[in-house]
Scaffold this motif. Structure first.
Motif, mmCIF file in Angstrom:
data_model
loop_
_atom_site.group_PDB
_atom_site.id
_atom_site.type_symbol
_atom_site.label_atom_id
_atom_site.label_comp_id
_atom_site.label_asym_id
_atom_site.label_seq_id
_atom_site.Cartn_x
_atom_site.Cartn_y
_atom_site.Cartn_z
ATOM 1 N N ASN A 79 0.831 -1.212 0.000
ATOM 2 C CA ASN A 79 0.000 0.000 0.000
ATOM 3 C C ASN A 79 0.864 1.260 0.000
ATOM 4 O OD1 ASN A 79 0.999 -0.356 2.569
ATOM 5 N ND2 ASN A 79 -0.933 0.029 3.600
ATOM 6 N N GLY A 80 2.005 1.183 -0.659
ATOM 7 C CA GLY A 80 2.923 2.313 -0.686
ATOM 8 C C GLY A 80 2.311 3.578 -1.264
ATOM 9 N N LYS A 81 1.583 3.439 -2.383
ATOM 10 C CA LYS A 81 0.981 4.624 -3.002
ATOM 11 C C LYS A 81 -0.025 5.287 -2.067
ATOM 12 C CE LYS A 81 -0.425 2.876 -6.904
ATOM 13 N NZ LYS A 81 -1.025 2.713 -8.227
ATOM 14 N N GLU A 82 -0.845 4.481 -1.412
ATOM 15 C CA GLU A 82 -1.852 5.037 -0.509
ATOM 16 C C GLU A 82 -1.187 5.759 0.660
ATOM 17 O OE1 GLU A 82 -1.916 1.854 -1.636
ATOM 18 O OE2 GLU A 82 -3.633 1.970 -2.984
ATOM 19 N N LYS A 83 -0.143 5.132 1.215
ATOM 20 C CA LYS A 83 0.566 5.770 2.327
ATOM 21 C C LYS A 83 1.250 7.054 1.871
ATOM 22 C CE LYS A 83 1.450 1.808 5.313
ATOM 23 N NZ LYS A 83 1.056 2.323 6.611
ATOM 24 N N LEU A 84 1.866 7.010 0.698
ATOM 25 C CA LEU A 84 2.537 8.198 0.180
ATOM 26 C C LEU A 84 1.538 9.341 -0.017
ATOM 27 C CD1 LEU A 84 5.290 9.305 -0.972
ATOM 28 C CD2 LEU A 84 4.338 8.749 -3.198
ATOM 29 N N LEU A 85 0.388 9.028 -0.584
ATOM 30 C CA LEU A 85 -0.621 10.059 -0.818
ATOM 31 C C LEU A 85 -1.218 10.588 0.478
ATOM 32 C CD1 LEU A 85 -2.326 8.564 -3.986
ATOM 33 C CD2 LEU A 85 -0.892 10.621 -3.857
ATOM 34 N N ALA A 86 -1.150 9.792 1.547
ATOM 35 C CA ALA A 86 -1.658 10.238 2.844
ATOM 36 C C ALA A 86 -0.667 11.144 3.577
ATOM 37 C CB ALA A 86 -2.002 9.025 3.714
ATOM 38 N N MET A 87 0.593 11.139 3.132
ATOM 39 C CA MET A 87 1.597 12.002 3.756
ATOM 40 C C MET A 87 1.342 13.444 3.361
ATOM 41 S SD MET A 87 5.128 9.886 3.259
ATOM 42 C CE MET A 87 5.236 8.159 3.709
ATOM 43 N N ASN A 88 1.587 14.350 4.296
ATOM 44 C CA ASN A 88 1.346 15.765 4.055
ATOM 45 C C ASN A 88 2.658 16.535 4.252
ATOM 46 O OD1 ASN A 88 0.059 18.254 3.701
ATOM 47 N ND2 ASN A 88 -0.377 18.425 5.882
ATOM 48 N N PRO A 89 3.519 16.564 3.223
ATOM 49 C CA PRO A 89 4.752 17.331 3.368
ATOM 50 C C PRO A 89 4.436 18.818 3.454
ATOM 51 C CG PRO A 89 4.563 16.447 1.138
ATOM 52 C CD PRO A 89 3.402 15.920 1.916
ATOM 53 N N VAL A 90 5.148 19.507 4.348
ATOM 54 C CA VAL A 90 4.896 20.930 4.574
ATOM 55 C C VAL A 90 6.216 21.696 4.604
ATOM 56 C CG1 VAL A 90 2.775 20.498 5.896
ATOM 57 C CG2 VAL A 90 4.958 20.683 7.103
ATOM 58 N N THR A 91 6.112 22.999 4.499
ATOM 59 C CA THR A 91 7.230 23.872 4.828
ATOM 60 C C THR A 91 6.841 24.600 6.102
ATOM 61 O OG1 THR A 91 6.385 25.692 3.481
ATOM 62 C CG2 THR A 91 7.946 24.186 2.420
#
Length: 109
Positions: free
Chosen positions: A23-35
């Motif tokens: 489920n790598g894609k789902e986990k990646l899309l759930a990540m919220n990178p911020v500045t």
């Protein structure tokens, strides 16, 4: 010359229950990178890239230390998200390859 090396034990002989990340894609899309900037350094105005530990605890809990309900500040081991990112990239590259094959088949009809 000098340098620092960081190694994490990763020998197969030390591991059980080895399974692929599916489920790598789902986990990646759930990540919220911020500045963000750091409250401890308000005068620097330096903006850095990162994640919010409380949010990442929902996505990759093993990468987060601390408890959101305590006074202890939470922290992240950014290296622990690397396998998820690699799995998501592999999924995406495989999907691109499949789509290119389908496009080639359609164009050659």
């Amino acid at each position: 010359a000098s340098g620092t090396t960081y190694n994490t034990t990763s020998d197969r002989r030390l591991k059980d229950n080895i399974t692929a990340i599916t489920n790598g894609k789902e986990k990646l899309l759930a990540m919220n990178p911020v500045t963000h900037s750091w409250k401890a350094d308000p005068n620097t105005g330096e903006i850095v890239h990162g994640f919010i530990a409380q949010e990442m605890q929902e996505v990759v809990p093993e990468a987060v230390s601390g408890d959101a309900e305590s006074d202890e500040m939470m922290s992240m081991d950014y290296g622990r998200i690397t396998p998820v990112i690699v799995a998501a990239l592999q999924d995406a590259l495989n999907e691109i390859k499949e789509l290119k094959t389908r496009i080639d088949e359609l164009e050659n009809k």
